[in-house]
Motif scaffolding. Structure first.
Motif, PDB file in Angstrom:
ATOM      1  N   SER A  57      -8.139   0.667  -4.936  1.00  0.00           N
ATOM      2  CA  SER A  57      -7.832   2.045  -4.965  1.00  0.00           C
ATOM      3  C   SER A  57      -8.194   2.979  -2.945  1.00  0.00           C
ATOM      4  O   SER A  57      -7.426   4.003  -3.664  1.00  0.00           O
ATOM      5  CB  SER A  57      -9.671   2.042  -3.677  1.00  0.00           C
ATOM      6  OG  SER A  57     -10.460   3.472  -3.592  1.00  0.00           O
ATOM      7  N   CYS A  58      -7.111   2.080  -2.477  1.00  0.00           N
ATOM      8  CA  CYS A  58      -6.387   2.292  -1.205  1.00  0.00           C
ATOM      9  C   CYS A  58      -5.029   2.942  -1.766  1.00  0.00           C
ATOM     10  O   CYS A  58      -4.376   4.160  -1.619  1.00  0.00           O
ATOM     11  CB  CYS A  58      -5.730   1.716  -0.150  1.00  0.00           C
ATOM     12  SG  CYS A  58      -5.489   2.218   0.995  1.00  0.00           S
ATOM     13  N   ASN A  59      -4.607   2.342  -2.880  1.00  0.00           N
ATOM     14  CA  ASN A  59      -3.158   2.233  -3.478  1.00  0.00           C
ATOM     15  C   ASN A  59      -3.464   3.980  -4.354  1.00  0.00           C
ATOM     16  O   ASN A  59      -2.258   4.857  -4.376  1.00  0.00           O
ATOM     17  CB  ASN A  59      -2.849   1.922  -4.459  1.00  0.00           C
ATOM     18  CG  ASN A  59      -1.678   0.259  -3.811  1.00  0.00           C
ATOM     19  OD1 ASN A  59      -0.710   0.914  -2.555  1.00  0.00           O
ATOM     20  ND2 ASN A  59      -2.091  -0.867  -3.166  1.00  0.00           N
ATOM     21  N   ILE A  84       1.102  -1.283  -0.269  1.00  0.00           N
ATOM     22  CA  ILE A  84      -0.257   0.056   0.049  1.00  0.00           C
ATOM     23  C   ILE A  84       0.818   1.449   0.066  1.00  0.00           C
ATOM     24  O   ILE A  84       1.675   1.275   1.083  1.00  0.00           O
ATOM     25  CB  ILE A  84      -0.690  -0.160   1.403  1.00  0.00           C
ATOM     26  CG1 ILE A  84      -1.525  -1.015   1.267  1.00  0.00           C
ATOM     27  CG2 ILE A  84      -1.902   1.600   1.023  1.00  0.00           C
ATOM     28  CD1 ILE A  84      -2.868  -1.320  -0.007  1.00  0.00           C
ATOM     29  N   GLY A  85       1.065   1.754  -1.586  1.00  0.00           N
ATOM     30  CA  GLY A  85       2.311   2.797  -1.173  1.00  0.00           C
ATOM     31  C   GLY A  85       3.519   2.494  -1.418  1.00  0.00           C
ATOM     32  O   GLY A  85       4.191   1.101  -1.838  1.00  0.00           O
ATOM     33  N   PRO A  86       4.363   2.841  -0.797  1.00  0.00           N
ATOM     34  CA  PRO A  86       5.741   2.461  -0.525  1.00  0.00           C
ATOM     35  C   PRO A  86       6.160   1.534   0.931  1.00  0.00           C
ATOM     36  O   PRO A  86       7.336   0.696   1.346  1.00  0.00           O
ATOM     37  CB  PRO A  86       6.270   3.198  -0.156  1.00  0.00           C
ATOM     38  CG  PRO A  86       5.892   4.473   0.748  1.00  0.00           C
ATOM     39  CD  PRO A  86       4.243   4.242  -0.108  1.00  0.00           C
ATOM     40  N   PHE A  87       5.040   0.837   1.532  1.00  0.00           N
ATOM     41  CA  PHE A  87       4.852   0.384   2.886  1.00  0.00           C
ATOM     42  C   PHE A  87       4.155  -1.483   2.886  1.00  0.00           C
ATOM     43  O   PHE A  87       2.993  -0.706   2.065  1.00  0.00           O
ATOM     44  CB  PHE A  87       4.874   0.833   3.702  1.00  0.00           C
ATOM     45  CG  PHE A  87       5.595   2.090   4.659  1.00  0.00           C
ATOM     46  CD1 PHE A  87       6.814   1.830   4.572  1.00  0.00           C
ATOM     47  CD2 PHE A  87       4.945   3.465   4.269  1.00  0.00           C
ATOM     48  CE1 PHE A  87       7.851   2.536   4.955  1.00  0.00           C
ATOM     49  CE2 PHE A  87       6.186   3.737   4.244  1.00  0.00           C
ATOM     50  CZ  PHE A  87       7.779   4.177   4.858  1.00  0.00           C
ATOM     51  N   ASN A  94       1.002   6.771  -9.389  1.00  0.00           N
ATOM     52  CA  ASN A  94       1.614   5.179 -10.150  1.00  0.00           C
ATOM     53  C   ASN A  94       1.996   4.785  -7.953  1.00  0.00           C
ATOM     54  O   ASN A  94       2.877   5.290  -7.774  1.00  0.00           O
ATOM     55  CB  ASN A  94       2.327   3.921 -11.002  1.00  0.00           C
ATOM     56  CG  ASN A  94       1.459   4.637 -11.885  1.00  0.00           C
ATOM     57  OD1 ASN A  94       0.931   3.943 -12.645  1.00  0.00           O
ATOM     58  ND2 ASN A  94       2.811   5.882 -13.318  1.00  0.00           N
ATOM     59  N   VAL A  95       1.829   3.369  -7.998  1.00  0.00           N
ATOM     60  CA  VAL A  95       2.186   2.360  -6.969  1.00  0.00           C
ATOM     61  C   VAL A  95       3.220   1.722  -7.505  1.00  0.00           C
ATOM     62  O   VAL A  95       2.969   0.882  -7.961  1.00  0.00           O
ATOM     63  CB  VAL A  95       1.892   1.916  -5.910  1.00  0.00           C
ATOM     64  CG1 VAL A  95       2.351   0.792  -4.898  1.00  0.00           C
ATOM     65  CG2 VAL A  95       1.159   2.913  -4.956  1.00  0.00           C
ATOM     66  N   ILE A  96       4.860   2.055  -7.465  1.00  0.00           N
ATOM     67  CA  ILE A  96       5.367   0.488  -7.791  1.00  0.00           C
ATOM     68  C   ILE A  96       7.037   0.355  -6.904  1.00  0.00           C
ATOM     69  O   ILE A  96       6.937   1.071  -6.001  1.00  0.00           O
ATOM     70  CB  ILE A  96       6.671   1.569  -8.862  1.00  0.00           C
ATOM     71  CG1 ILE A  96       5.573   2.071  -9.829  1.00  0.00           C
ATOM     72  CG2 ILE A  96       8.071   0.623  -9.641  1.00  0.00           C
ATOM     73  CD1 ILE A  96       6.819   3.218 -11.027  1.00  0.00           C
ATOM     74  N   ALA A  97       6.658  -1.123  -6.333  1.00  0.00           N
ATOM     75  CA  ALA A  97       6.827  -1.464  -4.919  1.00  0.00           C
ATOM     76  C   ALA A  97       8.437  -1.588  -5.286  1.00  0.00           C
ATOM     77  O   ALA A  97       9.522  -0.934  -5.982  1.00  0.00           O
ATOM     78  CB  ALA A  97       6.182  -2.727  -4.883  1.00  0.00           C
ATOM     79  N   ASN A 127      -2.048   5.013 -12.940  1.00  0.00           N
ATOM     80  CA  ASN A 127      -3.182   4.139 -12.414  1.00  0.00           C
ATOM     81  C   ASN A 127      -3.286   2.948 -11.846  1.00  0.00           C
ATOM     82  O   ASN A 127      -3.823   2.278 -12.101  1.00  0.00           O
ATOM     83  CB  ASN A 127      -4.461   4.725 -12.573  1.00  0.00           C
ATOM     84  CG  ASN A 127      -4.713   5.481 -13.448  1.00  0.00           C
ATOM     85  OD1 ASN A 127      -4.584   7.180 -11.902  1.00  0.00           O
ATOM     86  ND2 ASN A 127      -5.265   6.526 -14.376  1.00  0.00           N
ATOM     87  N   SER A 128      -1.382   2.642 -12.108  1.00  0.00           N
ATOM     88  CA  SER A 128      -1.510   0.921 -12.186  1.00  0.00           C
ATOM     89  C   SER A 128      -0.717   1.301 -10.497  1.00  0.00           C
ATOM     90  O   SER A 128      -0.006   1.971  -9.924  1.00  0.00           O
ATOM     91  CB  SER A 128      -0.785   0.608 -13.044  1.00  0.00           C
ATOM     92  OG  SER A 128      -1.644   0.614 -14.230  1.00  0.00           O
ATOM     93  N   VAL A 129      -0.400  -0.656  -9.929  1.00  0.00           N
ATOM     94  CA  VAL A 129      -0.151  -0.573  -9.359  1.00  0.00           C
ATOM     95  C   VAL A 129       0.801  -2.157  -9.407  1.00  0.00           C
ATOM     96  O   VAL A 129       0.334  -2.683 -10.339  1.00  0.00           O
ATOM     97  CB  VAL A 129      -0.378  -1.409  -7.682  1.00  0.00           C
ATOM     98  CG1 VAL A 129       0.431  -1.599  -6.912  1.00  0.00           C
ATOM     99  CG2 VAL A 129      -1.474  -0.755  -7.485  1.00  0.00           C
ATOM    100  N   LEU A 130       2.522  -2.089  -9.581  1.00  0.00           N
ATOM    101  CA  LEU A 130       3.311  -2.992  -9.521  1.00  0.00           C
ATOM    102  C   LEU A 130       4.172  -3.274  -7.959  1.00  0.00           C
ATOM    103  O   LEU A 130       4.165  -2.760  -7.808  1.00  0.00           O
ATOM    104  CB  LEU A 130       4.796  -2.362 -10.319  1.00  0.00           C
ATOM    105  CG  LEU A 130       4.543  -1.898 -12.055  1.00  0.00           C
ATOM    106  CD1 LEU A 130       2.885  -1.307 -12.629  1.00  0.00           C
ATOM    107  CD2 LEU A 130       5.379  -1.338 -12.371  1.00  0.00           C
TER     108      LEU A 130
END
Length: 452
Positions: free
Chosen positions: A320-322, A33-36, A372-375, A388-391
């Motif tokens: 949505s949360c991300n 979720i975000g960077p954590f 985006n959230v890029i882990a 608008n994506s999560v990696l």
């Protein structure tokens, strides 16, 4: 202040049965979720409210991975891990039962998937003021309705709770899931006669943040029929508070209520003891005159309508949360927006806005990334566009790729020239070069599948 009067428990043994497309065997509580990782947020919330020790319930097979991940995040908490067998069907109430021997005071129980922006002190104060047996946090639902669900073409049916409560006192009088009923919700005549001003709502979200008296956990320890907190324990307690309590013998100063010595009789546990009196006297939280007309009392605390809160237990709420993390991160964590981007990552792109970037990730020049959230450990090569994506961890995106509103699983590879929109890419899946897909779920198990 909370540590002085309450123990904290975070439940992280869930198997993520509603998130199979993006988990595929990984610990649900480590989803980004975000960077954590997800579990960091309830732990950090407790830390900000003065807690120094937390009991964390996990699956035995996931304990080592979760422990190592949290150690790298350097929380200032002593985490006492309690593991349950991976092959067991252990519900949330079962988890509390397993740690009951560790409970020495009233408890604050949070789920690892509760991502909430809330001040806990008013909840703890209301718990003491009402002398509640259980208090649950309710939030305005629908915070995740403004996203397009990747991989799905059918209309999404939101989960809803049906909660009945007294407006004047916030006492919870009825609680059930909307899925338990077909078209009509049936309420007992006795309940309606005794509570003519009861409000029935389906627009509130149970945040899975519960404050409980110590006796509730003690009762669970000897009552094996209750497996889930929300689905079984809470409805059970709510019904019991509507029953006539046992008579109070005269001149009995030991407790306010007594019951026949029956091991699983809840009224035998719901007593006001000398220890309770001492806690009330020493409490750091504000109190008012106790309303002790009944030994069992279940109350709700209604968060401000502007407060953010989601339970990340399905694909919609995860995405949505991300996507909202950029708006809520400072209020949610107390950190600045700069903490959204790890200093250990290499970012050469000049067209990057509203992005959270984890550790050891490389983003090349000539890339365009927005919201985006890029882990951790990802690689994004030149001439790519991601929106608008999560990696998740270890994803590789090759040159000239376009990704829009997608969730890309751990260590997946998106080969050059691919165009993906509203898709879910499973962990370790390799998307062939030049692939063009919309609203599909791609995984090693299924190849690809359009979900109607």
């Amino acid at each position: 202040m909370g540590q002085l009067e309450f123990q904290a428990i975070v439940l992280a043994a869930g198997k993520g049965t509603r998130l199979p497309e993006i988990l595929e065997g990984r610990p649900k509580c480590l989803l980004p979720i975000g960077p954590f990782p997800m579990i960091w947020y309830p732990l950090q919330l407790l830390q900000r409210h003065g807690f120094t020790e937390v009991i964390v319930v996990v699956q035995e097979s996931e304990k080592s991975e979760i422990q190592q991940r949290l150690e790298r995040l350097q929380l200032k908490l002593k985490l006492d891990y309690y593991s349950i067998p991976t092959d067991s069907e252990c519900g949330t109430a079962d988890s509390l039962r397993l740690v009951s021997d560790k409970i020495k005071s009233d408890v604050v129980v949070l789920s690892c998937d509760s991502i909430i922006e809330i001040n806990l002190y008013p909840l703890l104060s209301k718990f003491r003021e009402k002398d509640a047996s259980v208090q649950l946090l309710l939030l305005e639902s629908g915070k995740d309705q403004d996203v397009v669900i990747p991989g799905l073409k059918s209309k999404y049916k939101a989960e809803k709770d049906i909660i009945g409560y007294d407006k004047a006192t916030s006492r919870v009088l009825f609680m059930a899931s909307a899925s338990d009923f077909e078209e009509t919700v049936k309420l007992s005549g006795h309940l309606l006669r005794e509570n003519p001003d009861m409000i029935i709502s389906s627009s509130m979200l149970d945040a899975h943040v519960y404050i409980m008296k110590k006796w509730v956990v003690e009762y669970l320890a000897v009552t094996e029929l209750l497996s889930a907190v929300k689905g079984e324990l809470l409805p059970h307690i709510i019904k019991k508070q509507l029953l006539q309590p046992p008579a109070v013998p005269e001149n009995d100063g030991a407790s306010e209520y007594t019951a026949k010595p029956k091991v699983d009789d809840i009224f035998q546990f719901a007593v006001y003891t000398e220890m309770d009196r001492k806690i009330d006297k020493a409490s750091v939280f504000n109190k008012e005159e106790k309303a002790t007309s009944h030994p069992i009392r279940c109350y709700a605390y209604f968060a401000d309508s502007k407060a953010f809160g989601l339970r990340v237990n399905n694909v919609r709420s995860f995405l949505s949360c991300n996507l909202k993390i950029f708006e809520i991160f400072p209020a949610l964590t107390g950190f600045s927006e700069r903490e959204l981007v790890s200093q250990s990552s290499s970012i050469k792109s000049t067209q990057i806005t509203k992005c959270a970037v984890g550790d050891m990730t490389t983003i090349s020049e000539k890339t365009s990334l927005n919201q985006n959230v890029i882990a951790n450990g990802c690689t994004v090569q030149p001439k790519t566009r991601i929106n608008n994506s999560v990696l998740m961890d270890g994803v590789t995106v090759e040159e000239t790729v376009v990704i829009d509103n997608c969730i890309v699983g751990e260590k997946a590879v998106i080969k050059s020239g691919s165009v993906l929109k509203n898709c879910i890419i499973g962990p370790h899946f390799v998307v062939a070069a030049g692939t063009k897909k919309e609203s599909v779920y791609l995984s090693n198990a299924d190849g690809f599948m359009t979900i109607d």
